[in-house]
Design an enzyme around this catalytic site. Structure first.
Site, short mmCIF file in Angstrom:
data_model
loop_
_atom_site.label_atom_id
_atom_site.label_comp_id
_atom_site.label_asym_id
_atom_site.label_seq_id
_atom_site.Cartn_x
_atom_site.Cartn_y
_atom_site.Cartn_z
N SER A 56 0.78 -1.23 0.00
CA SER A 56 0.00 0.00 0.00
C SER A 56 0.82 1.29 0.00
CB SER A 56 -0.95 0.02 1.20
OG SER A 56 -0.24 0.14 2.40
N LYS A 93 0.24 4.82 6.79
CA LYS A 93 -0.24 5.57 5.63
C LYS A 93 0.31 6.99 5.73
CE LYS A 93 -3.10 2.12 4.64
NZ LYS A 93 -2.91 1.21 3.48
#
Length: 259
Positions: A46, A105
């Site tokens: 990711s 993230k």
């Protein structure tokens, strides 16, 4: 027998000293991990190519103070202790997710921001975020499935420039409703935009409260291909990414406004 007694006593003392040293070392390591820096590894795609599968990095635990998930076991309190700063747009953060896992993230939306994806383009507060194509490549996920990607430099409203990659501008999360970030929360996104479950998926990640942040990612200290265990030393020569070791996790910079 009397001549042997001092030797037995000496051996006992050495054993006790060894145990004390081991305990002290464990306490120091625990304090270092809890209050200063904690190591993490990357198991998914990711955040590629900023953080690749098999990268190991340290997170600064005191950058934003200490929350309930900063400790080895969550503590029953709200807010943050010794907090003198908060996450900013462009920061890469480790946080405790609503699923019970630790995620990493990039901070994209601040409290009160309006976030939306339209045809693969990021909009913040109604303004399309600037991006510039800088190359192409291939992204390989944890299942070793490779797809071609386009690589861009994206410039956030505060001037921070970072790299993202896209498989296309018409993927599942490339068109979304408008999200309004609640007070005290942040909107997190992966740099690998089409292979990231992030705040765009409200049921899986959603808006991340400040309490959930664990630390700010800072530097890689090891990297190995195919997510191989680091202890397999015989795999190192062919698989260690020496060029990714001992580097900042992200070569972001702040763009100077034009005069």
């Amino acid at each position: 027998m009397s001549k042997a007694e001092p030797k037995v006593g000496k051996k006992k003392n050495e054993a006790v000293e060894t145990i004390v040293v081991v305990i002290e070392a464990l306490i120091i390591a625990l304090l270092f991990r809890t209050f200063l820096y904690q190591p993490f590894s990357i198991p998914t795609a990711s955040m590629q190519s900023t953080l690749m599968i098999g990268d190991y990095f340290i997170a600064n635990k005191w950058a934003w103070g200490f929350g309930k998930y900063s400790f080895p076991l969550p503590l029953p309190f709200n807010g943050r202790l010794l907090s003198f700063a908060t996450p900013q747009q462009g920061d890469i953060a480790v946080f405790h997710n609503i699923t019970g896992d630790d995620y990493i993230k990039r901070v994209i939306g601040m409290p009160g921001d309006k976030i939306q994806m339209k045809a693969g383009r990021l909009y913040i507060n109604g303004t399309m975020i600037e991006r510039q194509q800088v190359g192409t490549g291939e992204d390989i996920d944890s299942g070793k499935t490779g797809v071609p990607v386009t690589i861009y430099n994206e410039t956030l409203p505060n001037g921070v420039v970072h790299t993202i990659q896209e498989i296309s501008d018409s993927d599942q999360l490339d068109d979304t409703p408008e999200y309004i970030v609640p007070a005290g929360h942040y909107f997190m996104m992966g740099d690998n935009r089409d292979r990231s479950a992030d705040s765009r998926v409200l049921q899986q990640v959603g808006y991340v409260p400040l309490d959930a942040f664990i630390g700010k990612a800072e530097a890689r200290f090891f990297s190995i291909k195919n997510n191989l265990p680091p202890w397999q030393l015989w795999e190192w020569p062919a698989n260690v990414r020496w060029d990714r070791m001992f580097q900042a996790v992200n070569q972001t910079y702040t763009k100077t406004p034009a005069p």
